[in-house]
Motif scaffolding. Structure first.
Motif, mmCIF file in Angstrom:
data_model
loop_
_atom_site.group_PDB
_atom_site.id
_atom_site.type_symbol
_atom_site.label_atom_id
_atom_site.label_comp_id
_atom_site.label_asym_id
_atom_site.label_seq_id
_atom_site.Cartn_x
_atom_site.Cartn_y
_atom_site.Cartn_z
ATOM 1 N N THR A 80 0.801 -1.229 0.000
ATOM 2 C CA THR A 80 0.000 0.000 0.000
ATOM 3 C C THR A 80 0.830 1.274 0.000
ATOM 4 O OG1 THR A 80 -0.234 -0.184 2.390
ATOM 5 C CG2 THR A 80 -2.074 -0.996 1.060
ATOM 6 N N HIS A 81 2.150 1.167 -0.026
ATOM 7 C CA HIS A 81 2.991 2.372 0.008
ATOM 8 C C HIS A 81 2.646 3.344 -1.114
ATOM 9 C CE1 HIS A 81 6.545 0.480 2.468
ATOM 10 N NE2 HIS A 81 5.398 0.492 3.121
ATOM 11 N N ALA A 82 2.684 2.875 -2.359
ATOM 12 C CA ALA A 82 2.468 3.772 -3.497
ATOM 13 C C ALA A 82 1.065 4.368 -3.483
ATOM 14 C CB ALA A 82 2.727 3.035 -4.809
ATOM 15 N N ALA A 83 0.061 3.554 -3.188
ATOM 16 C CA ALA A 83 -1.321 4.046 -3.191
ATOM 17 C C ALA A 83 -1.543 5.111 -2.119
ATOM 18 C CB ALA A 83 -2.291 2.883 -2.997
ATOM 19 N N ALA A 84 -1.049 4.872 -0.919
ATOM 20 C CA ALA A 84 -1.230 5.841 0.161
ATOM 21 C C ALA A 84 -0.428 7.116 -0.110
ATOM 22 C CB ALA A 84 -0.819 5.219 1.497
ATOM 23 N N ALA A 85 0.807 6.967 -0.602
ATOM 24 C CA ALA A 85 1.628 8.140 -0.907
ATOM 25 C C ALA A 85 1.000 8.971 -2.015
ATOM 26 C CB ALA A 85 3.040 7.709 -1.288
ATOM 27 N N MET A 86 0.516 8.318 -3.073
ATOM 28 C CA MET A 86 -0.112 9.035 -4.180
ATOM 29 C C MET A 86 -1.370 9.759 -3.720
ATOM 30 S SD MET A 86 -0.070 9.924 -7.374
ATOM 31 C CE MET A 86 0.828 8.795 -8.443
ATOM 32 N N THR A 87 -2.180 9.113 -2.913
ATOM 33 C CA THR A 87 -3.399 9.738 -2.418
ATOM 34 C C THR A 87 -3.068 10.971 -1.584
ATOM 35 O OG1 THR A 87 -4.496 7.589 -2.417
ATOM 36 C CG2 THR A 87 -5.547 9.333 -1.134
ATOM 37 N N ALA A 88 -2.062 10.846 -0.724
ATOM 38 C CA ALA A 88 -1.649 11.991 0.102
ATOM 39 C C ALA A 88 -1.149 13.142 -0.774
ATOM 40 C CB ALA A 88 -0.571 11.560 1.093
ATOM 41 N N MET A 89 -0.297 12.834 -1.753
ATOM 42 C CA MET A 89 0.229 13.887 -2.622
ATOM 43 C C MET A 89 -0.883 14.532 -3.446
ATOM 44 S SD MET A 89 3.991 12.742 -3.878
ATOM 45 C CE MET A 89 3.757 10.983 -4.060
ATOM 46 N N ASN A 90 -1.855 13.740 -3.888
ATOM 47 C CA ASN A 90 -2.977 14.305 -4.638
ATOM 48 C C ASN A 90 -3.821 15.232 -3.783
ATOM 49 O OD1 ASN A 90 -2.302 13.115 -7.076
ATOM 50 N ND2 ASN A 90 -3.609 11.337 -6.751
ATOM 51 N N HIS A 91 -3.701 15.098 -2.461
ATOM 52 C CA HIS A 91 -4.366 16.020 -1.536
ATOM 53 C C HIS A 91 -3.432 17.165 -1.131
ATOM 54 C CE1 HIS A 91 -7.461 12.894 -1.029
ATOM 55 N NE2 HIS A 91 -8.210 13.864 -0.556
ATOM 56 N N GLY A 92 -2.251 17.245 -1.760
ATOM 57 C CA GLY A 92 -1.310 18.325 -1.479
ATOM 58 C C GLY A 92 -0.549 18.168 -0.174
ATOM 59 N N LYS A 93 -0.378 16.928 0.281
ATOM 60 C CA LYS A 93 0.307 16.683 1.551
ATOM 61 C C LYS A 93 1.743 16.219 1.301
ATOM 62 C CE LYS A 93 -3.669 17.561 3.133
ATOM 63 N NZ LYS A 93 -3.938 18.980 3.310
ATOM 64 N N HIS A 94 2.647 16.710 2.132
ATOM 65 C CA HIS A 94 4.032 16.245 2.101
ATOM 66 C C HIS A 94 4.035 14.800 2.588
ATOM 67 C CE1 HIS A 94 5.184 20.387 1.453
ATOM 68 N NE2 HIS A 94 4.472 20.731 2.512
ATOM 69 N N VAL A 95 4.993 13.984 2.111
ATOM 70 C CA VAL A 95 4.967 12.556 2.414
ATOM 71 C C VAL A 95 6.334 12.034 2.840
ATOM 72 C CG1 VAL A 95 4.562 10.245 1.467
ATOM 73 C CG2 VAL A 95 3.062 12.123 0.814
ATOM 74 N N TYR A 96 6.320 11.284 3.941
ATOM 75 C CA TYR A 96 7.458 10.436 4.326
ATOM 76 C C TYR A 96 6.962 9.006 4.148
ATOM 77 C CZ TYR A 96 10.672 7.686 7.071
ATOM 78 O OH TYR A 96 11.562 6.727 7.462
ATOM 79 N N CYS A 97 7.637 8.217 3.299
ATOM 80 C CA CYS A 97 7.186 6.862 3.007
ATOM 81 C C CYS A 97 8.303 5.855 3.260
ATOM 82 C CB CYS A 97 6.733 6.769 1.545
ATOM 83 S SG CYS A 97 5.959 5.194 1.131
ATOM 84 N N GLN A 98 7.938 4.761 3.889
ATOM 85 C CA GLN A 98 8.886 3.666 4.102
ATOM 86 C C GLN A 98 9.239 3.015 2.771
ATOM 87 O OE1 GLN A 98 10.919 1.972 5.948
ATOM 88 N NE2 GLN A 98 10.626 3.302 7.702
ATOM 89 N N LYS A 99 10.374 2.327 2.736
ATOM 90 C CA LYS A 99 10.763 1.587 1.534
ATOM 91 C C LYS A 99 10.116 0.213 1.543
ATOM 92 C CE LYS A 99 14.950 -0.165 3.634
ATOM 93 N NZ LYS A 99 15.443 -1.436 3.427
ATOM 94 N N PRO A 100 9.886 -0.403 0.447
ATOM 95 C CA PRO A 100 10.056 0.125 -0.912
ATOM 96 C C PRO A 100 8.916 1.090 -1.251
ATOM 97 C CG PRO A 100 9.077 -2.043 -1.032
ATOM 98 C CD PRO A 100 9.371 -1.785 0.427
ATOM 99 N N LEU A 101 9.267 2.152 -1.944
ATOM 100 C CA LEU A 101 8.275 3.154 -2.305
ATOM 101 C C LEU A 101 7.232 2.585 -3.253
ATOM 102 C CD1 LEU A 101 7.368 6.108 -2.181
ATOM 103 C CD2 LEU A 101 8.948 6.585 -4.050
ATOM 104 N N THR A 102 7.686 1.803 -4.236
ATOM 105 C CA THR A 102 6.785 1.266 -5.261
ATOM 106 C C THR A 102 7.185 -0.161 -5.612
ATOM 107 O OG1 THR A 102 8.139 2.006 -7.121
ATOM 108 C CG2 THR A 102 6.507 3.562 -6.280
#
Length: 124
Positions: A80-102
């Motif tokens: 779920t890393h990529a999906a959650a990160a993309m959703t956050a960025m689409n809402h204009g939120k800065h993101v710290y994501c654990q690896k693997p990113l995608t």
């Protein structure tokens, strides 16, 4: 820049708990939301951050608290890393994501494009 950073944490058990502990130790950071599909892990994190609103779905969290969040920590299981990160960025939120990113290069490139479009800062 805001005086304080309002953080939402997605995935609050295991590595997520460690990440949340590190991030929340910053003097100018407020944990405003916690999200996890595991209700026990969510309750454990809520004990350490009683002021945070609780969610089991990051999509609902971002929709409901859009104006109350500045940044999102993504420390869920890998799929779920990529999906959650993309959703956050689409809402204009800065993101710290654990690896693997995608899971693949295409997803990584799409996240890069989303970050550039929304002007957010990201870190993996």
């Amino acid at each position: 820049a805001p005086e304080r950073i309002r953080l939402a944490s997605v995935g609050v058990g295991g590595m997520g708990a460690a990440d949340l502990g590190s991030l929340s130790s910053h003097a100018k950071l407020d944990v405003v939301a916690l999200c996890d599909v595991d209700s026990q892990r969510l309750q454990d994190a809520a004990k350490r951050h009683p002021e945070a609103k609780l969610f089991s779905d990051f999509r609902v969290m971002l929709k409901e608290l859009h104006d109350e969040i500045d940044a999102v920590q993504v420390s869920t299981p890998d799929h779920t890393h990529a999906a959650a990160a993309m959703t956050a960025m689409n809402h204009g939120k800065h993101v710290y994501c654990q690896k693997p990113l995608t899971h693949d290069v295409y997803e990584a490139r799409q996240l890069r494009l989303a970050a550039a479009k929304s002007g957010v800062v990201t870190q993996m």
